[in-house]
Design a protein around this motif. Structure first.
Motif, PDB file in Angstrom:
ATOM      1  N   ALA A  27     -38.804 -31.908  80.193  1.00 26.62           N
ATOM      2  CA  ALA A  27     -38.079 -31.470  81.394  1.00 26.62           C
ATOM      3  C   ALA A  27     -39.058 -31.199  82.525  1.00 26.62           C
ATOM      4  CB  ALA A  27     -37.268 -30.211  81.084  1.00 26.62           C
ATOM      5  N   MET A  30     -40.286 -34.468  83.778  1.00 27.94           N
ATOM      6  CA  MET A  30     -39.242 -35.143  84.538  1.00 27.94           C
ATOM      7  C   MET A  30     -39.076 -34.522  85.917  1.00 27.94           C
ATOM      8  SD  MET A  30     -36.353 -35.585  81.594  1.00 27.94           S
ATOM      9  CE  MET A  30     -34.982 -35.967  82.694  1.00 27.94           C
ATOM     10  N   ALA A  31     -39.380 -33.209  85.980  1.00 19.89           N
ATOM     11  CA  ALA A  31     -39.149 -32.503  87.241  1.00 19.89           C
ATOM     12  C   ALA A  31     -40.013 -33.061  88.356  1.00 19.89           C
ATOM     13  CB  ALA A  31     -39.437 -31.022  87.062  1.00 19.89           C
ATOM     14  N   GLY A  32     -41.102 -33.749  88.008  1.00 21.38           N
ATOM     15  CA  GLY A  32     -42.016 -34.260  89.025  1.00 21.38           C
ATOM     16  C   GLY A  32     -42.411 -33.105  89.903  1.00 21.38           C
ATOM     17  N   THR A  33     -42.746 -33.377  91.128  1.00 20.51           N
ATOM     18  CA  THR A  33     -43.096 -32.312  92.041  1.00 20.51           C
ATOM     19  C   THR A  33     -42.128 -32.377  93.203  1.00 20.51           C
ATOM     20  OG1 THR A  33     -45.387 -32.593  91.392  1.00 20.51           O
ATOM     21  CG2 THR A  33     -44.967 -31.324  93.398  1.00 20.51           C
ATOM     22  N   VAL A  34     -41.279 -31.377  93.313  1.00 18.73           N
ATOM     23  CA  VAL A  34     -40.408 -31.302  94.472  1.00 18.73           C
ATOM     24  C   VAL A  34     -41.228 -30.677  95.579  1.00 18.73           C
ATOM     25  CG1 VAL A  34     -38.288 -30.322  95.406  1.00 18.73           C
ATOM     26  CG2 VAL A  34     -38.356 -31.081  93.032  1.00 18.73           C
ATOM     27  N   ARG A  83     -43.039 -40.640 101.868  1.00 19.20           N
ATOM     28  CA  ARG A  83     -43.371 -40.556 100.436  1.00 19.20           C
ATOM     29  C   ARG A  83     -44.357 -41.624  99.994  1.00 19.20           C
ATOM     30  NH1 ARG A  83     -39.246 -40.427  95.234  1.00 19.20           N
ATOM     31  NH2 ARG A  83     -40.893 -40.543  93.677  1.00 19.20           N
ATOM     32  N   ILE A 100     -46.205 -38.622  95.990  1.00 21.01           N
ATOM     33  CA  ILE A 100     -45.766 -37.436  95.233  1.00 21.01           C
ATOM     34  C   ILE A 100     -46.135 -37.589  93.765  1.00 21.01           C
ATOM     35  CG2 ILE A 100     -43.805 -36.024  94.520  1.00 21.01           C
ATOM     36  CD1 ILE A 100     -42.390 -36.761  97.096  1.00 21.01           C
TER      37      ILE A 100
ATOM     38  N   ALA B  27     -32.670 -30.424  82.064  1.00 21.28           N
ATOM     39  CA  ALA B  27     -33.839 -31.146  82.558  1.00 21.28           C
ATOM     40  C   ALA B  27     -33.510 -31.855  83.859  1.00 21.28           C
ATOM     41  CB  ALA B  27     -34.326 -32.145  81.511  1.00 21.28           C
ATOM     42  N   SER B  28     -32.327 -32.487  83.895  1.00 23.35           N
ATOM     43  CA  SER B  28     -32.007 -33.239  85.103  1.00 23.35           C
ATOM     44  C   SER B  28     -31.774 -32.273  86.264  1.00 23.35           C
ATOM     45  CB  SER B  28     -30.828 -34.184  84.876  1.00 23.35           C
ATOM     46  OG  SER B  28     -29.628 -33.557  85.193  1.00 23.35           O
ATOM     47  N   MET B  30     -33.275 -29.277  86.523  1.00 24.71           N
ATOM     48  CA  MET B  30     -34.595 -28.766  86.860  1.00 24.71           C
ATOM     49  C   MET B  30     -35.391 -29.786  87.675  1.00 24.71           C
ATOM     50  SD  MET B  30     -35.715 -27.093  83.248  1.00 24.71           S
ATOM     51  CE  MET B  30     -37.474 -26.911  83.599  1.00 24.71           C
ATOM     52  N   ALA B  31     -35.097 -31.065  87.448  1.00 28.94           N
ATOM     53  CA  ALA B  31     -35.876 -32.108  88.095  1.00 28.94           C
ATOM     54  C   ALA B  31     -35.767 -32.027  89.607  1.00 28.94           C
ATOM     55  CB  ALA B  31     -35.422 -33.484  87.624  1.00 28.94           C
ATOM     56  N   GLY B  32     -34.695 -31.416  90.108  1.00 24.60           N
ATOM     57  CA  GLY B  32     -34.486 -31.344  91.551  1.00 24.60           C
ATOM     58  C   GLY B  32     -34.486 -32.753  92.089  1.00 24.60           C
ATOM     59  N   THR B  33     -34.808 -32.910  93.342  1.00 26.88           N
ATOM     60  CA  THR B  33     -34.860 -34.240  93.909  1.00 26.88           C
ATOM     61  C   THR B  33     -36.276 -34.477  94.396  1.00 26.88           C
ATOM     62  OG1 THR B  33     -32.584 -33.974  94.601  1.00 26.88           O
ATOM     63  CG2 THR B  33     -33.827 -35.770  95.610  1.00 26.88           C
ATOM     64  N   VAL B  34     -36.976 -35.369  93.751  1.00 30.46           N
ATOM     65  CA  VAL B  34     -38.297 -35.754  94.238  1.00 30.46           C
ATOM     66  C   VAL B  34     -38.044 -36.778  95.334  1.00 30.46           C
ATOM     67  CG1 VAL B  34     -40.495 -36.806  93.638  1.00 30.46           C
ATOM     68  CG2 VAL B  34     -39.341 -35.317  91.991  1.00 30.46           C
ATOM     69  N   GLU B 101     -33.632 -28.840  98.344  1.00 32.23           N
ATOM     70  CA  GLU B 101     -32.709 -28.197  97.400  1.00 32.23           C
ATOM     71  C   GLU B 101     -31.395 -27.795  98.074  1.00 32.23           C
ATOM     72  OE1 GLU B 101     -33.581 -28.211  94.343  1.00 32.23           O
ATOM     73  OE2 GLU B 101     -35.735 -27.869  94.101  1.00 32.23           O
TER      74      GLU B 101
END
Lengths: 400, 400
Positions: A27, A30-34, A83, A100, B27-28, B30-34, B101
């Protein structure tokens, strides 16, 4: 419960725990970096085929992407959303980098020898200017698929292409080195590009840039003095010669040492141009192109870069004076400060509102960061033989 | 294995499955939007205390944040990284919004009555200009904690503050309405602000803006004709009066109808100013402030906004002509096109390279999007009584 049942249940719990840990890690990956992208940028590590990704809010290195091929004379433009960086390599490589995620999205080798590129005003097209084969190729910014091929053929001969920039009206303008022509290519319909040609601009135009918010396109001439100027608001008026004092000077330079015009900047209503072969910065009125002053400087200027408000112009120099940077005070047109950032200063880039200037000192393996107001060094970033520095704010400015 | 053991194992598997699904969803989330933030912006829904978050790459609405209080005359600035908007409400509210967000990070009510704000050139400080109590308050951009309070007290009286902008040198400049003064506050050390005061600039300066890349600060005067001009490169030269034809005109306007100077724009070397009370756009040379032309237009201009390359200036109008927008051709200084975007056109904002212009039509509940080159309508975004439109590219420009 039997011991087997207990064991089975325990196993289940253990699996659960392992799975939980695994998914927690997944998770977070997957979150990458927002994060916002307005403060990102890249530093080209010329010798390593790599770019370092940086952010200028806290002045830190946040990643690196390698495998980009020959990055001598590499330059970059940025996607509309900030980006992605598009890096143009000398070997014809065009690389799309996700800033990113710090990864290479796609890399193509689109020509044998290339010299920079541009992104269309709407952000949809990437154009690359090629020496070999001479011409411009245009790619979809999303996929890097080829959408148009514009050979630079004049009188039956292919010409090297230099000085490629986008216009506010969605076209690209560029210069044919061998033919001595400026072309404006309207690619609103990429399958049917409409090209307007301006021949006879002068001998061996070696580069071209837009100044004055993208209005004036100027090409430097290798074969004669002066600059060729095309007013993009009135292209029908044709190309005219300006600043006849600018150019080869008394001793023509050898053609293998291609200078570049990116060093031209506008501040306080004047254009500042590195004089060719002289220890001078030329200053011309941006409206009339009449010469206003010649500022004596420390060496042969390479890049003249204005602080975004135009209050200062920072200049670096060619070998053997390339350990030095000078700061021009624009109101008085005089050198106000001299700095020594280190050996082989290659490039300078201001943050968009001018609170920092980043300077690459190649032979120090450092990018030094200064406060242009106090001249205090704010910090430094380690990089292997750094050359070009490019910030995402370029995505908001025509001709960058 | 006994049946109990099998049941326990089955239960374990079932729990695993449930947990797996739960974690996948988590997880999805938490991933937010990159995503990049260079193409984001907000539209103020004035009557609803809400902002709509948009992106201009694909021209879509991506979220909304409400609970922002009284948004009449609301304006916004953006964080250095483009991720956060700071919205200034009329009720003294200062709201920090996470554009990725789509959530309110913090909201404070820092005064009884406020009129806009600015972000410092380094992005670290948010300043708000207040009517009640008159003065400027400065907050940490990260936390919104108060770091400096600058009461606008002159001759023992508090003054309303208008026309607050940041300078390239890290200061803020603003105008005292009641006292008729311009102040420059250097807040490099917020605990010990150093304030330079320029008194006697003229009666009732109602607003101030910087033009010319942040170099010139001009204040409009309500009590007399002309503008007060301060050259921020040479503040020691003091304030001078320019453009004496500009101002109240024959019929002074009532003071309760505060006009704003944000409508001033620079294009092609000229300043374009909405004439006060007349159906004219005034054009002055940005170097000398000498009047160059008066362009007859459809109504009383409100905002004059230049396409980023300066090739066009778009103008909207006060009631009862507020269904119309006119496009000025800058080279010829003539009206080239007239559009009718709909009832109550409130604001216009260009994308950073000028490929789109967004226009809010309040009484149509629509923001219409045009291609400035072809004048074709590219799309529209639904919004409740939209007023101000602000794109993140403002973070890269001084005075926006």
């Amino acid at each position: 419960m039997t011991s087997r049942a207990r064991r089975a249940a325990r196993l289940g719990m253990k699996s659960l725990l392992v799975l939980f840990l695994f998914l927690a890690v997944a998770a977070s990956a997957m979150a990458g970096t927002v994060r916002g992208t307005g403060d990102l940028g890249i530093v080209v590590e010329r010798a390593s085929g790599r770019v370092v990704i940086i952010e200028h809010s806290h002045r830190s290195r946040i990643g690196a992407v390698d495998g980009l091929g020959d990055l001598s004379h590499a330059s970059a433009v940025f996607s509309r959303d900030g980006r992605f960086a598009y890096v143009f390599g000398r070997d014809g490589g065009l690389s799309k980098i996700d800033l990113i995620e710090a990864k290479l999205v796609r890399r193509i080798v689109q020509a044998g020898n290339a010299i920079g590129g541009a992104i269309s005003a709407d952000g949809r097209l990437i154009a690359v200017s090629n020496y070999e084969p001479g011409g411009v190729k245009i790619f979809d910014a999303e996929s890097l698929d080829l959408v148009a091929d514009l050979p630079a053929e004049s009188n039956g001969q292919r010409s090297k292409v230099v000085g490629l920039v986008e216009t506010a009206d969605g076209a690209f303008v560029y210069t044919l080195y061998d033919a001595g022509e400026i072309w404006i290519a309207d690619v609103a319909e990429p399958a049917r590009p409409a090209i307007r040609k301006f021949p006879g601009i002068g001998a061996f135009p070696y580069d071209g840039v837009t100044v004055d918010g993208g209005r004036s396109y100027v090409a430097g001439l290798f074969g004669e003095d002066g600059l060729a100027l095309l007013d993009l608001w009135r292209p029908e008026a044709g190309v005219r010669r300006v600043l006849s004092g600018y150019g080869r000077g008394e001793e023509p330079l050898p053609v293998y040492k291609m200078p570049h015009l990116e060093g031209v900047t506008v501040a306080g209503g004047n254009v500042f141009l590195p004089a060719v072969g002289r220890h001078e910065l030329l200053v011309a009125d941006v409206r009339t192109w009449a010469e206003v002053a010649r500022i004596p400087v420390h060496g042969q200027p390479v890049f003249a870069v204005a602080r975004p408000d135009g209050r200062q112009v920072w200049v670096n120099f060619a070998h053997p004076h390339n350990d030095t940077v000078q700061v021009i005070d624009v109101p008085s047109l005089k050198v106000a400060h001299t700095l020594r950032p280190g050996k082989a200063v290659m490039h300078l880039e201001f943050t968009p509102k001018g609170d920092q200037v980043w300077i690459s000192a190649r032979d120090e393996d450092l990018v030094r960061i200064y406060d242009p107001r106090t001249l205090a060094e704010l910090g430094a970033i380690a990089a292997e033989k750094p050359s070009g520095i490019f910030f995402t704010a370029r995505a908001t400015r025509l001709g960058y």
